[in-house]
Design an enzyme around this catalytic site. Structure first.
Site, mmCIF file in Angstrom:
data_model
loop_
_atom_site.group_PDB
_atom_site.id
_atom_site.type_symbol
_atom_site.label_atom_id
_atom_site.label_comp_id
_atom_site.label_asym_id
_atom_site.label_seq_id
_atom_site.Cartn_x
_atom_site.Cartn_y
_atom_site.Cartn_z
ATOM 1 N N LYS A 259 4.801 -2.389 5.827
ATOM 2 C CA LYS A 259 3.669 -1.646 6.367
ATOM 3 C C LYS A 259 3.781 -1.564 7.899
ATOM 4 O O LYS A 259 4.593 -2.275 8.517
ATOM 5 C CB LYS A 259 2.367 -2.327 5.915
ATOM 6 C CG LYS A 259 2.198 -2.305 4.379
ATOM 7 C CD LYS A 259 0.935 -3.030 3.933
ATOM 8 C CE LYS A 259 0.791 -2.994 2.406
ATOM 9 N NZ LYS A 259 -0.455 -3.665 1.946
ATOM 10 N N TYR B 53 -2.186 4.963 -2.995
ATOM 11 C CA TYR B 53 -3.231 3.988 -3.302
ATOM 12 C C TYR B 53 -4.390 4.615 -4.077
ATOM 13 O O TYR B 53 -5.522 4.147 -3.968
ATOM 14 C CB TYR B 53 -3.744 3.353 -2.006
ATOM 15 C CG TYR B 53 -2.848 2.255 -1.449
ATOM 16 C CD1 TYR B 53 -2.529 1.125 -2.200
ATOM 17 C CD2 TYR B 53 -2.351 2.329 -0.144
ATOM 18 C CE1 TYR B 53 -1.723 0.108 -1.693
ATOM 19 C CE2 TYR B 53 -1.546 1.313 0.376
ATOM 20 C CZ TYR B 53 -1.240 0.204 -0.402
ATOM 21 O OH TYR B 53 -0.452 -0.805 0.120
ATOM 22 N N ASN C 179 -1.347 -7.136 5.872
ATOM 23 C CA ASN C 179 -0.539 -8.072 5.083
ATOM 24 C C ASN C 179 0.934 -7.656 4.945
ATOM 25 O O ASN C 179 1.621 -8.052 4.012
ATOM 26 C CB ASN C 179 -1.200 -8.376 3.731
ATOM 27 C CG ASN C 179 -1.400 -7.155 2.869
ATOM 28 O OD1 ASN C 179 -0.973 -6.055 3.225
ATOM 29 N ND2 ASN C 179 -2.043 -7.337 1.736
ATOM 30 N N HIS D 153 4.102 -4.071 0.968
ATOM 31 C CA HIS D 153 3.610 -3.617 -0.336
ATOM 32 C C HIS D 153 4.669 -3.833 -1.394
ATOM 33 O O HIS D 153 5.861 -3.668 -1.124
ATOM 34 C CB HIS D 153 3.280 -2.114 -0.289
ATOM 35 C CG HIS D 153 3.207 -1.492 -1.671
ATOM 36 N ND1 HIS D 153 2.103 -1.602 -2.473
ATOM 37 C CD2 HIS D 153 4.138 -0.823 -2.405
ATOM 38 C CE1 HIS D 153 2.345 -0.998 -3.643
ATOM 39 N NE2 HIS D 153 3.570 -0.520 -3.623
ATOM 40 N N GLU E 228 5.980 5.247 -7.787
ATOM 41 C CA GLU E 228 5.979 5.132 -6.323
ATOM 42 C C GLU E 228 7.335 5.514 -5.723
ATOM 43 O O GLU E 228 7.385 6.159 -4.667
ATOM 44 C CB GLU E 228 5.567 3.703 -5.927
ATOM 45 C CG GLU E 228 4.097 3.441 -6.267
ATOM 46 C CD GLU E 228 3.685 1.964 -6.202
ATOM 47 O OE1 GLU E 228 4.525 1.123 -5.813
ATOM 48 O OE2 GLU E 228 2.530 1.667 -6.549
HETATM 49 P P1 GTP Z 1 -0.142 -3.764 -2.186
HETATM 50 O O1 GTP Z 1 1.194 -4.382 -2.513
HETATM 51 O O2 GTP Z 1 -0.240 -3.217 -0.794
HETATM 52 O O3 GTP Z 1 -0.561 -2.766 -3.243
HETATM 53 O O4 GTP Z 1 -1.170 -5.014 -2.213
HETATM 54 P P2 GTP Z 1 -1.708 -5.804 -3.497
HETATM 55 O O5 GTP Z 1 -1.164 -5.198 -4.755
HETATM 56 O O6 GTP Z 1 -1.472 -7.253 -3.233
HETATM 57 O O7 GTP Z 1 -3.277 -5.537 -3.405
HETATM 58 P P3 GTP Z 1 -4.112 -4.234 -3.885
HETATM 59 O O8 GTP Z 1 -3.207 -3.248 -4.540
HETATM 60 O O9 GTP Z 1 -5.288 -4.716 -4.619
HETATM 61 O O10 GTP Z 1 -4.617 -3.644 -2.481
HETATM 62 C C1 GTP Z 1 -3.778 -2.801 -1.728
HETATM 63 C C2 GTP Z 1 -3.929 -3.148 -0.274
HETATM 64 O O11 GTP Z 1 -5.232 -2.829 0.158
HETATM 65 C C3 GTP Z 1 -3.767 -4.620 0.071
HETATM 66 O O12 GTP Z 1 -2.435 -5.023 0.222
HETATM 67 C C4 GTP Z 1 -4.508 -4.703 1.374
HETATM 68 O O13 GTP Z 1 -3.691 -4.232 2.468
HETATM 69 C C5 GTP Z 1 -5.640 -3.725 1.174
HETATM 70 N N1 GTP Z 1 -6.834 -4.430 0.689
HETATM 71 C C6 GTP Z 1 -7.075 -4.942 -0.539
HETATM 72 N N2 GTP Z 1 -8.269 -5.532 -0.605
HETATM 73 C C7 GTP Z 1 -8.815 -5.384 0.630
HETATM 74 C C8 GTP Z 1 -10.043 -5.789 1.217
HETATM 75 O O14 GTP Z 1 -10.900 -6.405 0.590
HETATM 76 N N3 GTP Z 1 -10.233 -5.457 2.544
HETATM 77 C C9 GTP Z 1 -9.293 -4.773 3.267
HETATM 78 N N4 GTP Z 1 -9.533 -4.470 4.546
HETATM 79 N N5 GTP Z 1 -8.129 -4.388 2.749
HETATM 80 C C10 GTP Z 1 -7.891 -4.688 1.449
HETATM 81 MG MG MG Z 2 -1.237 -3.124 -5.146
#
Ligand code: GTP
Ligand code: MG
Length: 157
Positions: free
Chosen positions: A9, A49, A112, A115, A126
């Site tokens: 990212k 997303y 974080n 991805h 993807e």
């Molecule tokens: P990805 O690998 O990026 O898809 O992350 P993930 O699979 O661990 O988590 P998820 O798909 O649920 O969420 C996608 C991304 O959205 C996360 O990696 C975070 O960067 C962001 N995100 C998720 N939850 C939150 C939240 O509560 N607050 C904020 N600010 N960002 C969030």
């Molecule tokens: Mg995810």
């Protein structure tokens, strides 16, 4: 063979973590099929997303992903999707185990650094979304025989 879409990212790129993050997947033994530095559109971030479009953080998330260049990667290997998720660690970096990418290199959920696809179907979806035809390489790594059991299988137990 299973493929997963991994993306560094914008914060990972800006913080100079590109080499470190790529290295973890290389050292694990997955095969790199595609790699590029890329500035994505808001449309693409929203499509990527789309499952999160009703979440309150969705606008912030798509702003974040489009805030600078990302590094797009396609990695291949048996069990690559679940294994990459383990290497990446929990979504919230404060809950991610030490030794994982997020556990070692990040502090906030909204920054974080990386991805990873959450299912083989999403891996395919993807990779098709982020790479054009011709951007993926068909090649054999000289390491593959040294990563592969003599009967060609891998132990599940
Ligand atoms: P990805 O690998 O990026 O898809 O992350 P993930 O699979 O661990 O988590 P998820 O798909 O649920 O969420 C996608 C991304 O959205 C996360 O990696 C975070 O960067 C962001 N995100 C998720 N939850 C939150 C939240 O509560 N607050 C904020 N600010 N960002 C969030
Ligand atoms: Mg995810």
């Amino acid at each position: 063979v299973e493929q997963t879409y991994i993306m560094i990212k914008p914060d990972g790129v800006q913080r100079g973590l590109v080499g470190e993050i790529i290295s973890r997947f290389e050292k694990k033994g997955f095969l790199l099929k595609g790699l590029k530095l890329f500035q994505c559109s808001k449309d693409l971030a929203q499509e990527h997303y789309k499952d999160l479009k009703d979440k309150p953080f969705f606008p912030k998330l798509t702003d974040y992903i489009t805030s600078g260049p990302v590094v797009c990667m396609a990695w291949e290997g048996d069990g690559a999707v679940a294994s990459a998720r383990k290497l990446i660690g929990a979504t919230n970096p404060l809950q991610a185990e030490p030794g994982t990418i997020r556990g070692d290199l990040a502090v906030q959920t909204g920054r974080n650094v990386v991805h990873g696809s959450d299912s083989p179907d999403n891996g395919k979806r993807e990779i098709a979304l982020w790479f054009k035809e011709g951007e993926l390489c068909q090649w054999e790594s000289v390491q593959t025989p040294w990563l592969t059991d003599t009967d060609g299988s891998h132990c599940s137990s």
